[in-house]
Each structure stands twice: as C-alpha cells, then as structure tokens.
Design an enzyme around this catalytic site. Structure first.
Site, short mmCIF file in Angstrom:
data_model
loop_
_atom_site.label_atom_id
_atom_site.label_comp_id
_atom_site.label_asym_id
_atom_site.label_seq_id
_atom_site.Cartn_x
_atom_site.Cartn_y
_atom_site.Cartn_z
N HIS A 1 2.97 10.86 0.91
CA HIS A 1 3.93 10.30 1.87
C HIS A 1 5.39 10.48 1.42
O HIS A 1 6.24 10.86 2.21
CB HIS A 1 3.66 8.81 2.08
CG HIS A 1 2.28 8.52 2.61
ND1 HIS A 1 1.92 8.77 3.91
CD2 HIS A 1 1.16 8.03 2.00
CE1 HIS A 1 0.64 8.42 4.09
NE2 HIS A 1 0.16 7.97 2.94
N GLU B 1 0.63 8.10 -3.44
CA GLU B 1 1.55 7.68 -2.38
C GLU B 1 2.78 8.58 -2.34
O GLU B 1 3.25 8.97 -1.28
CB GLU B 1 1.96 6.21 -2.57
CG GLU B 1 0.82 5.22 -2.29
CD GLU B 1 0.28 5.33 -0.86
OE1 GLU B 1 1.06 5.34 0.10
OE2 GLU B 1 -0.97 5.41 -0.71
N HIS C 1 0.86 -1.18 0.00
CA HIS C 1 0.00 0.00 0.00
C HIS C 1 0.89 1.23 0.00
O HIS C 1 0.73 2.12 -0.81
CB HIS C 1 -0.95 -0.02 1.21
CG HIS C 1 -1.92 1.13 1.23
ND1 HIS C 1 -2.99 1.19 2.07
CD2 HIS C 1 -1.96 2.28 0.51
CE1 HIS C 1 -3.68 2.32 1.86
NE2 HIS C 1 -3.05 2.99 0.92
#
Ligand SMILES: *[C@@H]1O[C@H](CO)[C@@H](O)[C@H](O)[C@H]1NC(C)=O
Ligand SMILES: *[C@@H]1O[C@H](CO)[C@@H](O)[C@H](O)[C@H]1NC(C)=O
Ligand SMILES: *[C@@H]1O[C@H](CO)[C@@H](O)[C@H](O)[C@H]1NC(C)=O
Length: 229
Positions: free
Chosen positions: A122, A118, A64
């Site tokens: 992040h 992502e 993920h």
C-alpha cells in the site's frame, strides 16, 4: 526571430502533456482508508492468532493499514518494487508501532513482516505524497486523533462478548470523529458475526479525516458481537 514565434505554443503543449503524465504517474489514488482492527476478533476466528514476540498487545484497536484508494472503489497495489520496506528508516517509530500497530500473525514475530507488507503493498502507492517515515508516522498520528475504543465505551459499547447494534457502533464513532465509519465484520469460531475492522477516510495528503467518497463492499448483521481481548 521567425522560428521563435512558433516555439511558445509547442512549449506549452509539451509542458501540459508532461505535467499530466507526471501527475498521473505520481498519484494514482484519491484518498486513504485508515483501517483499524479489533485484536479479539482477529484472534477468536478458526485460524487464530499469535501474539507478537514482544508480548500480548493492549486491549485496544490496532492499526491494520493506511490504504490508498480511488473514488471508483478500486485501489492500486505494489506500486514500486524499487523502494522496498527499510526498517532502518522507521527505527524511531518502532516502540509506538509495537503498541499501536501490533502484528497478530503466526508464527510470533516482532512486526517487521506485517509493516513491510503494508509498505510494499500500500505505502509504495502513495510514496509521492508520503515517504516511508511519513507513511508510518501519519498513520500513527491519525490513530491518536480519534480514540475509537473510548468512543465506543463512552456510548456503553464494551468489548465483553455482548451483541450490539451496528447502528449504535457507527453512531458512536461518528459522534466522536465527526465522520461516518465503515464497519467490517468477520465470524468467530462458532460462526457469530463480530466487529472486526473500522475504516475511516483520510484526505490524499494524509492531513485529516474526511467523509468517505466510497465504501468497501460487504455487510455486517444488524447486531454484532464485540468480543473480549
Ligand atoms: C457488557 O456490558 C454491557 C454494558 O455495560 C452490559 O449490559 C452487558 O451485560 C455486558 N455483557 C456481558 C456478557 O458481560
Ligand atoms: C449474540 O448473537 C448471536 C447470534 O444471534 C448469538 O448466537 C449469541 O449467543 C449472542 N451473544 C450473546 C452474548 O448474547
Ligand atoms: C460468516 O459466515 C456467514 C454464514 O456462515 C458467511 O456467509 C459469511 O461469508 C462469513 N463471513 C466472513 C467474513 O467470513
């Protein structure tokens, strides 16, 4: 000469302040969570899923994300809009990403949206340590280091719709990886609690697994389902 004798102190003060500022600006996290999801548990919920345009992923945990986190449990996000996801920087990784980091979101797509999200949310928060290419290759390499599905199957825990104790799942992963995982559950469409995501912690350089300084919040039942995919 007289003037110079005062300068070294000032210079030291300035350098100390300067390096503190640079450090705090460049690395605002303490470790990473490597989060892997079970596709069966993403897909059998009420909202369902869509297979990637490249086809149904293999029956395995998929990445993920690799999420920078702080020791106090908080985490930075969306840290640098001036360095957006650029697919051309990871073109050599795309085939491995399709198998190890598959998207399941709807509508069907090739994964770039997921990977871009992502990175932007992040990855930009650890860009002082890992640039775009290293961010994705680090996550891929870490996943390869510990085969979670094999660890579970070796312990007799199979994705066949049966219920397994949470402690047997944790123990199997700890035995194979040497580190304590954190398990996130979700509910299938009938409301049964099931094994959804597995968190392992990684040091702030992305070099290897560590014991988690802190776990996320949330709790699974004592017995959870491991659905087929
Ligand atoms: C799943 O596998 C376990 C272990 O082999 C077995 O005990 C169980 O009966 C299986 N469950 C189903 C629903 O097939
Ligand atoms: C797993 O546990 C849930 C909740 O107790 C139960 O409803 C379900 O039937 C169980 N599944 C199997 C395959 O035994
Ligand atoms: C699963 O369902 C239970 C009870 O219906 C609910 O309390 C819980 O918040 C749900 N969990 C998730 C992750 O949605």
């Amino acid at each position: 000469m007289k003037k110079q004798s005062k300068n070294p102190l000032l210079l030291i003060k300035f350098l100390t302040l300067h390096s503190l500022l640079v450090l705090s600006a460049s690395q605002d996290f303490d470790f990473f969570y490597l989060v892997q999801q079970w596709p069966g548990s993403y897909c059998d919920t009420k909202h369902g899923c869509c297979y990637p345009s490249t086809g149904k992923p293999v029956s395995d945990f998929g990445i993920h994300g690799l999420w920078p986190n702080r020791n106090d449990g908080s985490y930075p996000s969306n840290c640098d809009s001036s360095n957006p996801f650029d697919a051309s920087k990871i073109s050599d990784l795309v085939s491995q990403m399709r198998s190890d980091w598959p998207t399941l979101s709807c509508p069907s797509n090739d994964g770039l949206t997921f990977w871009g999200h992502e990175w932007d949310k992040h990855g930009t928060c650890s860009e002082s340590v890992l640039d775009q290419h290293s961010y994705f290759s680090t996550a891929l390499n870490l996943k390869t280091e510990i085969n979670i599905l094999r660890a579970l199957e070796d312990a007799g825990i199979h994705p066949n719709g049966s219920n397994y104790s949470l402690s047997s799942i944790k123990d199997a992963i700890k035995r194979a990886s040497g580190h304590t995982p954190w398990i996130e559950c979700n509910n299938d469409s009938s409301g049964n609690s099931q094994l959804y995501q597995i968190y392992l912690c990684v040091d702030s350089s992305g070099l290897g697994f560590i014991e988690c300084p802190v776990f996320p919040n949330g709790k699974c039942g004592a017995s959870i389902e491991f659905p087929m995919f």
